[in-house]
Design a protein around this motif. Structure first.
Motif, PDB file in Angstrom:
ATOM      1  N   ALA A 140      11.003 -13.047  -3.380  1.00 29.26           N
ATOM      2  CA  ALA A 140      11.678 -12.109  -4.280  1.00 29.26           C
ATOM      3  C   ALA A 140      12.041 -12.837  -5.567  1.00 29.26           C
ATOM      4  O   ALA A 140      12.343 -14.023  -5.550  1.00 29.26           O
ATOM      5  N   SER A 141      11.998 -12.129  -6.688  1.00 26.65           N
ATOM      6  CA  SER A 141      12.319 -12.755  -7.968  1.00 26.65           C
ATOM      7  C   SER A 141      13.575 -12.134  -8.554  1.00 26.65           C
ATOM      8  O   SER A 141      14.073 -11.129  -8.063  1.00 26.65           O
ATOM      9  N   GLY A 142      14.062 -12.733  -9.637  1.00 29.20           N
ATOM     10  CA  GLY A 142      15.262 -12.248 -10.296  1.00 29.20           C
ATOM     11  C   GLY A 142      15.154 -10.781 -10.660  1.00 29.20           C
ATOM     12  O   GLY A 142      14.093 -10.289 -11.018  1.00 29.20           O
ATOM     13  N   GLY A 143      16.261 -10.066 -10.524  1.00 32.16           N
ATOM     14  CA  GLY A 143      16.275  -8.656 -10.837  1.00 32.16           C
ATOM     15  C   GLY A 143      15.961  -7.767  -9.658  1.00 32.16           C
ATOM     16  O   GLY A 143      16.041  -6.561  -9.748  1.00 32.16           O
ATOM     17  N   VAL A 144      15.609  -8.374  -8.516  1.00 26.10           N
ATOM     18  CA  VAL A 144      15.311  -7.584  -7.329  1.00 26.10           C
ATOM     19  C   VAL A 144      16.596  -6.978  -6.794  1.00 26.10           C
ATOM     20  O   VAL A 144      17.622  -7.641  -6.713  1.00 26.10           O
ATOM     21  N   GLY A 145      16.548  -5.700  -6.448  1.00 26.86           N
ATOM     22  CA  GLY A 145      17.697  -5.053  -5.829  1.00 26.86           C
ATOM     23  C   GLY A 145      17.840  -5.499  -4.390  1.00 26.86           C
ATOM     24  O   GLY A 145      17.228  -6.483  -3.966  1.00 26.86           O
ATOM     25  N   THR A 146      18.593  -4.791  -3.627  1.00 26.43           N
ATOM     26  CA  THR A 146      18.816  -5.200  -2.252  1.00 26.43           C
ATOM     27  C   THR A 146      17.660  -4.875  -1.328  1.00 26.43           C
ATOM     28  O   THR A 146      17.530  -5.458  -0.281  1.00 26.43           O
ATOM     29  N   LEU A 147      16.786  -3.936  -1.710  1.00 23.97           N
ATOM     30  CA  LEU A 147      15.629  -3.597  -0.887  1.00 23.97           C
ATOM     31  C   LEU A 147      14.339  -3.749  -1.687  1.00 23.97           C
ATOM     32  O   LEU A 147      14.259  -3.362  -2.842  1.00 23.97           O
ATOM     33  N   VAL A 148      13.333  -4.330  -1.036  1.00 26.00           N
ATOM     34  CA  VAL A 148      12.011  -4.477  -1.637  1.00 26.00           C
ATOM     35  C   VAL A 148      11.040  -3.657  -0.796  1.00 26.00           C
ATOM     36  O   VAL A 148      11.036  -3.752   0.430  1.00 26.00           O
ATOM     37  N   ASN A 149      10.240  -2.844  -1.435  1.00 24.08           N
ATOM     38  CA  ASN A 149       9.258  -2.003  -0.744  1.00 24.08           C
ATOM     39  C   ASN A 149       7.904  -2.681  -0.759  1.00 24.08           C
ATOM     40  O   ASN A 149       7.357  -2.992  -1.820  1.00 24.08           O
ATOM     41  N   LEU A 150       7.358  -2.929   0.448  1.00 25.83           N
ATOM     42  CA  LEU A 150       6.056  -3.559   0.608  1.00 25.83           C
ATOM     43  C   LEU A 150       5.157  -2.636   1.415  1.00 25.83           C
ATOM     44  O   LEU A 150       5.630  -1.884   2.271  1.00 25.83           O
ATOM     45  N   LEU A 151       3.865  -2.712   1.149  1.00 24.21           N
ATOM     46  CA  LEU A 151       2.884  -1.911   1.868  1.00 24.21           C
ATOM     47  C   LEU A 151       1.799  -2.841   2.391  1.00 24.21           C
ATOM     48  O   LEU A 151       1.326  -3.723   1.671  1.00 24.21           O
ATOM     49  N   ALA A 152       1.420  -2.641   3.654  1.00 16.78           N
ATOM     50  CA  ALA A 152       0.305  -3.388   4.252  1.00 16.78           C
ATOM     51  C   ALA A 152      -0.754  -2.379   4.673  1.00 16.78           C
ATOM     52  O   ALA A 152      -0.446  -1.355   5.289  1.00 16.78           O
ATOM     53  N   ALA A 153      -2.003  -2.661   4.322  1.00 16.85           N
ATOM     54  CA  ALA A 153      -3.097  -1.750   4.652  1.00 16.85           C
ATOM     55  C   ALA A 153      -4.374  -2.551   4.836  1.00 16.85           C
ATOM     56  O   ALA A 153      -4.478  -3.696   4.397  1.00 16.85           O
ATOM     57  N   SER A 154      -5.336  -1.935   5.502  1.00 13.96           N
ATOM     58  CA  SER A 154      -6.637  -2.557   5.708  1.00 13.96           C
ATOM     59  C   SER A 154      -7.718  -1.506   5.493  1.00 13.96           C
ATOM     60  O   SER A 154      -7.544  -0.344   5.903  1.00 13.96           O
ATOM     61  N   PRO A 155      -8.836  -1.887   4.896  1.00 11.67           N
ATOM     62  CA  PRO A 155      -9.904  -0.910   4.673  1.00 11.67           C
ATOM     63  C   PRO A 155     -10.577  -0.458   5.966  1.00 11.67           C
ATOM     64  O   PRO A 155     -11.301   0.528   5.974  1.00 11.67           O
ATOM     65  N   VAL A 156     -10.308  -1.141   7.076  1.00 15.28           N
ATOM     66  CA  VAL A 156     -10.922  -0.763   8.354  1.00 15.28           C
ATOM     67  C   VAL A 156      -9.967   0.035   9.240  1.00 15.28           C
ATOM     68  O   VAL A 156     -10.304   0.356  10.369  1.00 15.28           O
ATOM     69  N   ALA A 157      -8.774   0.354   8.738  1.00 19.76           N
ATOM     70  CA  ALA A 157      -7.790   1.119   9.514  1.00 19.76           C
ATOM     71  C   ALA A 157      -7.357   2.345   8.718  1.00 19.76           C
ATOM     72  O   ALA A 157      -7.203   2.285   7.499  1.00 19.76           O
ATOM     73  N   ALA A 158      -7.137   3.448   9.415  1.00 21.56           N
ATOM     74  CA  ALA A 158      -6.718   4.680   8.743  1.00 21.56           C
ATOM     75  C   ALA A 158      -5.236   4.648   8.377  1.00 21.56           C
ATOM     76  O   ALA A 158      -4.824   5.257   7.404  1.00 21.56           O
ATOM     77  N   GLU A 159      -4.434   3.934   9.169  1.00 17.58           N
ATOM     78  CA  GLU A 159      -3.002   3.889   8.925  1.00 17.58           C
ATOM     79  C   GLU A 159      -2.639   2.746   7.981  1.00 17.58           C
ATOM     80  O   GLU A 159      -3.411   1.829   7.763  1.00 17.58           O
ATOM     81  N   ARG A 160      -1.425   2.818   7.485  1.00 18.25           N
ATOM     82  CA  ARG A 160      -0.862   1.735   6.688  1.00 18.25           C
ATOM     83  C   ARG A 160       0.579   1.541   7.153  1.00 18.25           C
ATOM     84  O   ARG A 160       1.168   2.433   7.769  1.00 18.25           O
TER      85      ARG A 160
END
Length: 71
Positions: free
Chosen positions: A36-56
């Motif tokens: 995390a870098s300066g200015g980040v609030g208390t929550l960071v939103n991240l997404l993980a996905a793969s081109p071989v999976a329908a879900e993320r």
């Protein structure tokens, strides 16, 4: 198989960017280091996905301030 992690808030992965693609291990588990870098609030939103999976997978990571700064 490949997996891509993306941050929609401030911070970077090990490659210095807000997104990184990595290969999963033999068990199909993929991981990436995120700082995390300066200015980040208390929550960071991240997404993980793969081109071989329908879900993320969406992560909401709580960033805590310490005496040394953000951790």
């Amino acid at each position: 198989m490949p997996a891509t992690f993306t941050s929609f808030d401030l911070g970077t992965f090990g490659n210095g960017l807000s997104t990184i693609s990595v290969e999963a291990n033999e068990e199909g588990v993929a991981s990436a280091n995120f700082v995390a870098s300066g200015g980040v609030g208390t929550l960071v939103n991240l997404l993980a996905a793969s081109p071989v999976a329908a879900e993320r997978v969406e992560f909401r990571v709580r960033v805590l301030a310490s005496e040394e700064g953000v951790q």
